[in-house]
Scaffold this motif. Structure first.
Motif, short mmCIF file in Angstrom:
data_model
loop_
_atom_site.label_atom_id
_atom_site.label_comp_id
_atom_site.label_asym_id
_atom_site.label_seq_id
_atom_site.Cartn_x
_atom_site.Cartn_y
_atom_site.Cartn_z
N MET A 263 20.46 -8.02 2.83
CA MET A 263 20.97 -8.66 4.04
C MET A 263 19.96 -9.67 4.59
O MET A 263 20.33 -10.75 5.06
N PHE A 264 18.67 -9.33 4.50
CA PHE A 264 17.64 -10.26 4.96
C PHE A 264 17.57 -11.47 4.04
O PHE A 264 17.33 -12.60 4.50
N CYS A 265 17.77 -11.26 2.74
CA CYS A 265 17.77 -12.38 1.79
C CYS A 265 18.93 -13.34 2.09
O CYS A 265 18.75 -14.57 2.05
N MET A 266 20.09 -12.78 2.39
CA MET A 266 21.23 -13.64 2.71
C MET A 266 20.98 -14.40 4.01
O MET A 266 21.30 -15.59 4.11
N ALA A 267 20.40 -13.72 5.01
CA ALA A 267 20.09 -14.41 6.26
C ALA A 267 19.10 -15.54 6.03
O ALA A 267 19.24 -16.63 6.60
N GLY A 268 18.09 -15.29 5.17
CA GLY A 268 17.14 -16.35 4.85
C GLY A 268 17.80 -17.52 4.16
O GLY A 268 17.46 -18.68 4.42
N LEU A 269 18.75 -17.24 3.27
CA LEU A 269 19.48 -18.31 2.59
C LEU A 269 20.24 -19.17 3.59
O LEU A 269 20.20 -20.41 3.53
N PHE A 270 20.92 -18.55 4.54
CA PHE A 270 21.68 -19.30 5.54
C PHE A 270 20.75 -20.14 6.42
O PHE A 270 21.06 -21.28 6.77
N ILE A 271 19.59 -19.58 6.80
CA ILE A 271 18.65 -20.31 7.65
C ILE A 271 18.10 -21.53 6.92
O ILE A 271 18.00 -22.62 7.48
N VAL A 272 17.76 -21.36 5.64
CA VAL A 272 17.22 -22.47 4.86
C VAL A 272 18.25 -23.59 4.74
O VAL A 272 17.95 -24.78 4.91
N VAL A 273 19.49 -23.21 4.44
CA VAL A 273 20.54 -24.22 4.30
C VAL A 273 20.78 -24.95 5.61
O VAL A 273 20.91 -26.18 5.66
N THR A 274 20.79 -24.20 6.72
CA THR A 274 21.05 -24.82 8.02
C THR A 274 19.93 -25.77 8.43
O THR A 274 20.17 -26.85 8.98
N MET A 275 18.67 -25.39 8.14
CA MET A 275 17.53 -26.19 8.58
C MET A 275 17.31 -27.42 7.70
O MET A 275 17.03 -28.51 8.19
N PHE A 276 17.41 -27.24 6.39
CA PHE A 276 17.03 -28.31 5.47
C PHE A 276 18.23 -29.06 4.88
O PHE A 276 18.07 -30.19 4.44
N PHE A 277 19.40 -28.43 4.85
CA PHE A 277 20.59 -29.08 4.29
C PHE A 277 21.76 -28.90 5.27
O PHE A 277 22.71 -28.16 4.98
N PRO A 278 21.69 -29.55 6.42
CA PRO A 278 22.73 -29.33 7.44
C PRO A 278 24.12 -29.73 6.99
O PRO A 278 25.12 -29.24 7.53
N ASN A 279 24.21 -30.64 6.01
CA ASN A 279 25.52 -31.06 5.50
C ASN A 279 25.90 -30.31 4.23
O ASN A 279 26.84 -30.72 3.53
N GLY A 280 25.17 -29.25 3.90
CA GLY A 280 25.51 -28.41 2.76
C GLY A 280 25.24 -29.07 1.42
O GLY A 280 24.49 -30.05 1.30
N LEU A 281 25.87 -28.53 0.40
CA LEU A 281 25.69 -29.06 -0.95
C LEU A 281 26.19 -30.48 -1.06
O LEU A 281 25.62 -31.29 -1.80
N ALA A 282 27.24 -30.81 -0.34
CA ALA A 282 27.77 -32.17 -0.39
C ALA A 282 26.76 -33.17 0.16
O ALA A 282 26.56 -34.26 -0.40
N GLY A 283 26.08 -32.82 1.25
CA GLY A 283 25.07 -33.70 1.80
C GLY A 283 23.87 -33.83 0.89
O GLY A 283 23.28 -34.91 0.76
N LEU A 284 23.50 -32.73 0.23
CA LEU A 284 22.39 -32.78 -0.73
C LEU A 284 22.73 -33.70 -1.90
O LEU A 284 21.89 -34.49 -2.36
N TYR A 285 23.96 -33.63 -2.37
CA TYR A 285 24.38 -34.51 -3.47
C TYR A 285 24.38 -35.97 -3.03
O TYR A 285 23.92 -36.86 -3.76
N ALA A 286 24.90 -36.23 -1.82
CA ALA A 286 25.01 -37.62 -1.37
C ALA A 286 23.65 -38.24 -1.08
O ALA A 286 23.45 -39.43 -1.31
N SER A 287 22.69 -37.45 -0.59
CA SER A 287 21.41 -38.01 -0.18
C SER A 287 20.35 -37.98 -1.28
O SER A 287 19.43 -38.81 -1.27
N LYS A 288 20.47 -37.06 -2.23
CA LYS A 288 19.43 -36.91 -3.25
C LYS A 288 19.94 -37.21 -4.66
O LYS A 288 19.39 -38.04 -5.38
N VAL A 289 20.97 -36.48 -5.07
CA VAL A 289 21.41 -36.54 -6.46
C VAL A 289 22.08 -37.88 -6.77
O VAL A 289 21.77 -38.53 -7.79
N LYS A 290 23.01 -38.31 -5.92
CA LYS A 290 23.76 -39.54 -6.21
C LYS A 290 22.86 -40.77 -6.27
O LYS A 290 23.00 -41.59 -7.20
#
Length: 397
Positions: free
Chosen positions: A325-352
């Protein structure tokens, strides 16, 4: 080839085709039947994430009660499966043969009238879509016509999830109570518990999910999708333009509910049970997290988000049973802080951009070495040899 690539990029079907390859080819070849069945379960939740992209990402309406519609669709399918498993031969030891076991335990002596239509598969399939959409219409019409929105609407949908959970648990004789509906074995005589049936149901679930994504993508590219975006950003301006904003919200709310109901029906088929634990507040909030991790503006990435979060739950619970449960909470916190637009935002800003740079580099390399170098005459003026502003001297020549 360039025209085809541009068309796929413009319509968004290229990403859908890649998702289809992953779901239809990669996963079945790489996973055994048990793991593939788990992925099929994850894809059921992806239906809700896709609906939330349309409701939350495009229409700007956040619902924290999508588990309600997921559960209604699941219960509609589970009722048909339970009635088929409760024929008189299979329930001969009960006090009243021919009714579900939980009804017999609660001293019911006849099948309730509102259960009777679910003896027929066409009606059950119709109810899977129509019942969630009808409830969404009632809630949406009552709320949106009175301009109830934003956080108030989110709280109301959360309250609806709690009310439905209490209702299902309290009416144990009609719904199975806290245990739900279990021992779902066959559909029209076809055993849904075998490995071959799991593979077929997985492909059916993947196909329906892809069709839902394509249908929602078509809506996004249409005039209706443009109006939904305008309504999300400038609702008053759309209203002053003569459009009935409340009915647009009701429509997209019903669309998200119907898609969620299909996911719930596939869940009941693949998992073999349905319980109120899937309808409550916590599952509904988790479903919002699926869309947030994937990106609330991307239909395809919402599917990846549902897969990623559910895979994380499974992996962490197996590897770290006391800490998952703590691992899942950490995953959500990391995504919210560093990737606020989710995987789509990561693709648009970095991968594409990285892929675009590589494509430009590979396109320029053949042209540089395509022919022999041409030597400039010695009489070239000094003005022509001076570098152009902003460019190296080699490019200016």
């Amino acid at each position: 080839m360039k025209d085809m690539r541009a068309w796929l990029e413009r319509t968004g079907l290229g990403h859908v085709a890649l998702l289809a390859v992953v779901l239809m080819v990669v996963f079945p070849l790489a996973l055994d039947s048990f793991r593939l069945n788990l992925v099929g379960k994850y894809l059921c939740y992806a239906f809700v994430a896709v609906g939330l992209v349309m409701l939350w990402g495009w229409a700007g309406v956040l619902s924290l009660g999508q588990g309600v519609f997921f559960g209604i669709g699941g219960y509609a399918m589970a009722m048909f499966l339970k009635l088929e498993a409760s024929d008189k031969a299979s329930t001969s030891i009960q006090s009243t043969p021919g009714i579900p076991d939980f009804m017999d335990w609660n001293q019911l002596t006849a099948l309730p009238m509102w259960w009777t239509p679910f003896e027929y598969l066409p009606f059950a399939l119709f109810a899977v879509v129509a019942a969630p959409a009808l409830l969404a219409f009632i809630i949406g019409f009552a709320m949106f016509r009175r301009r109830v929105g934003d956080v108030y609407f989110a709280i109301i949908t959360q309250a609806v999830a709690l009310i439905l959970t209490v209702l299902i648990i309290g009416q144990q004789g009609y719904t199975g109570g806290v245990n739900g509906m279990t021992d779902l074995r066959t559909m029209l005589g076809w055993d849904i518990r075998t490995d071959s049936a799991k593979y077929i149901l997985y492909y059916v679930c993947s196909g329906l999910l892809l069709l839902s994504v394509v249908a929602c993508l078509w809506i996004q590219k249409s005039k209706l999708g443009t109006l939904l975006l305008a309504m999300r950003d400038k609702e008053d301006r759309v209203r002053f333009s003569g459009y009935d904003v409340s009915m647009f919200k009701v429509f997209v709310f019903c669309l998200a509910a119907a898609i969620s109901g299909i996911g719930g029906a596939m869940f009941a088929l693949q998992v073999g049970f349905m319980s109120p634990s899937i309808v409550g507040i916590v599952p509904s909030i988790e479903m919002v997290i699926f869309a947030a991790v994937g990106g609330r503006m991307s239909l395809v990435c919402a599917v990846y988000g549902a897969l990623l979060v559910n895979f994380g739950k499974t992996y962490f619970s197996e590897t770290f049973p006391d800490l998952w449960m703590f691992c899942m909470a950490g995953l959500f916190i990391v995504v919210t802080m560093f990737f606020p637009n989710g995987l789509a935002g990561l693709y648009a800003s970095k991968v594409k951009p990285m892929l675009a740079r590589r494509a430009a580099k590979s396109a320029s390399t053949p042209s540089q070495g395509a022919g022999p170098a041409i030597t400039k005459p010695a009489t070239t003026s000094s003005k022509a040899q001076e570098p152009v502003a902003g460019k190296p001297a080699a490019e200016a020549v």
